[in-house]
Design an enzyme around this catalytic site. Structure first.
Site, PDB file in Angstrom:
ATOM      1  N   PHE A 310       0.830  -1.208   0.000  1.00 38.94           N
ATOM      2  CA  PHE A 310       0.000   0.000   0.000  1.00 38.94           C
ATOM      3  C   PHE A 310       0.862   1.255   0.000  1.00 38.94           C
ATOM      4  O   PHE A 310       1.895   1.310   0.662  1.00 38.94           O
ATOM      5  CB  PHE A 310      -0.886   0.059   1.254  1.00 38.94           C
ATOM      6  N   ASP A 311       0.419   2.238  -0.747  1.00 37.73           N
ATOM      7  CA  ASP A 311       0.879   3.601  -0.531  1.00 37.73           C
ATOM      8  C   ASP A 311       0.139   4.095   0.721  1.00 37.73           C
ATOM      9  O   ASP A 311      -0.915   3.561   1.056  1.00 37.73           O
ATOM     10  CB  ASP A 311       0.536   4.466  -1.748  1.00 37.73           C
ATOM     11  N   LYS A 312       0.683   5.070   1.423  1.00 38.40           N
ATOM     12  CA  LYS A 312       0.028   5.522   2.656  1.00 38.40           C
ATOM     13  C   LYS A 312      -0.991   6.626   2.407  1.00 38.40           C
ATOM     14  O   LYS A 312      -2.190   6.450   2.635  1.00 38.40           O
ATOM     15  CB  LYS A 312       1.067   6.003   3.678  1.00 38.40           C
ATOM     16  N   LYS A 490      10.124   2.333  -4.160  1.00 39.49           N
ATOM     17  CA  LYS A 490       8.927   1.476  -4.060  1.00 39.49           C
ATOM     18  C   LYS A 490       8.964   0.385  -5.121  1.00 39.49           C
ATOM     19  O   LYS A 490       8.691  -0.790  -4.841  1.00 39.49           O
ATOM     20  CB  LYS A 490       7.659   2.320  -4.209  1.00 39.49           C
ATOM     21  N   VAL A 507      -1.370  -1.114  -4.216  1.00 43.85           N
ATOM     22  CA  VAL A 507      -2.525  -0.218  -4.141  1.00 43.85           C
ATOM     23  C   VAL A 507      -2.028   1.205  -3.992  1.00 43.85           C
ATOM     24  O   VAL A 507      -1.341   1.535  -3.018  1.00 43.85           O
ATOM     25  CB  VAL A 507      -3.450  -0.578  -2.957  1.00 43.85           C
TER      26      VAL A 507
END
Length: 633
Positions: A310-312, A490, A507
């Site tokens: 996940f991205d935050k 990432k 995501v």
């Protein structure tokens, strides 16, 4: 002539059924053998015509289709004067085809509903200053349109005047109306429930978000997965093998009826249709719920995911951060804030909005020579002063020193989960801001649902500081969390996970994370369907509601199970039919064809169950787990 006969298949099926009914009536009631034979002969000839035409068309392209097997079987039964069998087999085959088409059309109901939602007309502002009703194809970018209560928004655009509430279910799957006012974005195909809006057309026709959704769903439903391609190849060889087997049986037994029955029983109809109907129904369910699954291959890969990254910001968190604390290190605080506001005014970063809201109304200064430092911040020139706004990494790059007190303040803010924004003027730090985002409501429960589906690793990668990342990870119970990650970092981490044998879904928001979306086994974009998200990702959650993610994963896993069930049903039915033919006395052509068509309908109806798929509420399950943990403690 061939086209006309094929266009009358429904009528031919009806007439065949009536003739068969008359035949049985004449046999059992009137005891008239001649009428019995005549009606079944006519029914056989009438019924075999469309089947034989389809068989001929298939042979022309060197394909031995199911129609070829049925045509040979019917002609054989007719030649041995088994008119009852030939008539019943043709009727069941035609009637089964009719039911297949009817039920398959229902599985495509989602795309039909989307197509029906497409706007057809618009109220266009003409040169005379009046609004005129025109076809939506006549609208160009930049035109001004009027949307009244109850009308569909004809294009993607921006509100110029007015206020109202729009139902965006066709885009996001969420029926709760959204308030629209000056400068709000609106999307084609959505419905203005109340109010009146004037909008500027920004995207028209196929370029609208709605147009792209329809295009994607159509392409996804037509695309074939690896399983479907395998079944196509299997059927290509399987059908001739059945034909060869029937010939061998006839050579050794000289039993024409047995050979013909093998042709009927060996039809792989349910096998051929079982996987596509599951995929179509699964994609249709997703479209209804604002989830775009880009094809059968995506469903297959997504159902096997064991790691989700996940991205935050904007994914696990709300994406609307607020300034929690502001520290000043100089006497010219007001001027520093003007510098900061002027730099952030042109930025689209999520933190920029929080900073501007906190500073409030100030007069902006002209900004020159703006330089955006990836993963660091912004360096600009204002009134011949060099202003650097960003995180500690930017200060290090700019060779700006931090005092012991500043470093202590920054460490404290990071421990409390704040993102750090430092403002330095001409190499001297003037202020430090701690900005904190809020975790999305319900995200922790949704992450638990993902774990319940078998996802082993939940990983967060963020450009934020490690303290903030660790705090969020602890609150949500994530497996791993890494901060200070640039877009390329990432991507590198995702590649590392893949090299370890993990099947990774990423995501993100589909804009700055597009490299990661493209690299992951499954890229999932959250938001309102930006161009980059739609183009780059494999799955698009049109509604930014995080709960759509567990629904999407559950749907793909249900679809994968459904495909397996259909394959087992199809192969099992053929095996039982063939075994019954050799080891029982009750199997014949008519019964075989009846069971064969029934099996096709079974796999279709089994696939259609996916249209009603809903994610089960696992809140009770989570509560039980928590209670069990507390009891153990």
């Amino acid at each position: 002539m061939q086209r006309y006969i094929l266009s009358q298949k429904k009528l031919i099926t009806l007439l065949s059924g009536i003739l068969i009914a008359i035949g049985f009536f004449s046999h059992f009631v009137l005891n008239n053998a001649m009428l019995f034979n005549v009606t079944f002969i006519i029914a056989s000839i009438l019924g075999v015509l469309p089947i034989a035409i389809q068989a001929y068309q298939a042979l022309k392209v060197k394909v031995v289709s199911i129609d070829v097997l049925v045509t040979i079987a019917v002609i054989g039964a007719f030649l041995i004067q088994n008119y009852e069998e030939s008539a019943i087999v043709t009727f069941l085959f035609l009637f089964g085809s009719y039911l297949e088409q009817r039920t398959l059309n229902q599985t495509r109901s989602a795309i039909k509903e989307l197509t029906n939602m497409a706007p057809e007309s618009a109220l266009l502002l003409t040169d005379s200053g009046e609004f005129e009703m025109v076809d939506v194809d006549e609208v160009d970018e930049g035109d001004t349109l009027l949307v009244k209560t109850g009308a569909k928004v004809p294009v993607d655009g921006t509100v110029l005047s007015g206020e109202g509430h729009i139902n965006e279910a066709s885009i996001t799957g969420e029926a709760v109306p959204v308030t629209k006012q000056l400068n709000s974005e609106v999307f084609a195909g959505t419905i203005l429930e109340n109010g009146t809006l004037q909008i500027r057309a920004d995207k028209v026709g196929e370029d609208t978000t709605f147009g792209k959704i329809i295009e994607l769903v159509e392409e996804a439903q037509d695309a074939k997965s690896e399983a479907e391609r395998f079944i196509d190849r299997f059927s290509k060889y399987y059908t001739p093998i059945v034909l060869l087997l029937a010939v061998i049986v006839w050579i050794f037994t000289r039993n024409v009826e047995l050979a013909i029955t093998i042709l009927v029983l060996g039809c792989p109809g349910a096998l051929v249709i079982g996987v596509p109907v599951s995929n179509v129904a699964g994609i249709g369910n997703g479209a209804r719920n604002g989830i775009l699954l880009k094809g059968s291959e995506v469903i297959h890969d997504f159902s096997r995911v064991d790691t989700i990254v996940f991205d935050k910001t904007g994914t696990l968190t709300v994406g609307n951060p607020e300034v929690a604390e502001r520290l000043s290190y100089g006497d010219d605080d007001d001027l520093t804030l003007r510098y900061l506001a002027s730099v952030e005014n042109d930025s689209d970063h999520p933190l920029a909005k929080a900073i501007l809201n906190d500073i409030g109304s100030v007069s902006f200064l002209p900004v020159d020579q703006t330089d955006v430092v990836k993963g660091g911040g912004i360096v600009a020139h204002i009134d011949q002063n060099r202003v650097a706004v960003g995180n500690p990494a930017l200060m290090e790059k700019e060779q700006i020193s931090l005092t012991g007190k500043m470093q202590a303040d920054i460490e404290r803010l990071e421990r409390n989960g704040n993102s750090i924004v430092i403002t330095a003027v001409d190499g001297v730090v003037k202020s430090v801001m701690g900005i904190r985002d809020q975790i999305r409501p319900g995200v922790k429960q949704d992450l638990q649902k993902l774990k319940d589906f078998g996802v082993k690793n939940l990983v967060m990668l963020s450009g934020d500081n490690q303290g903030t990342v660790d705090l969020v990870a602890k609150q949500l119970g994530l497996t791993q969390a890494h901060g200070h990650m640039l877009p390329e970092d990432k991507s590198a981490h995702i590649k590392k996970l893949q090299e370890q044998g993990q099947i990774v879904a990423f995501v993100g928001d589909g804009v700055n994370d597009s490299p990661s979306l493209a690299l992951a086994d499954i890229g999932i974009a959250m938001g309102s369907g930006t161009d980059v998200a739609i183009e780059t990702s494999d799955v698009v959650l049109m509604n930014p509601d995080f709960s759509r993610l567990p629904h999407a994963l559950g749907l793909t896993r249900a679809t994968a199970r459904n495909m397996t069930q259909n394959i087992i049903i199809a192969i099992g039915v053929v095996a039982v039919l063939v075994a019954s033919l050799f080891f029982s006395n009750w199997m014949n052509m008519s019964i075989g064809m009846l069971v064969h068509e029934a099996s096709i309908l079974v796999v279709i109806f089994n696939g259609m169950r996916l249209l009603r798929y809903r994610l089960k509420d696992s809140s009770n399950k989570i509560e039980l787990k928590q209670n069990a943990t507390q009891t153990a403690k």
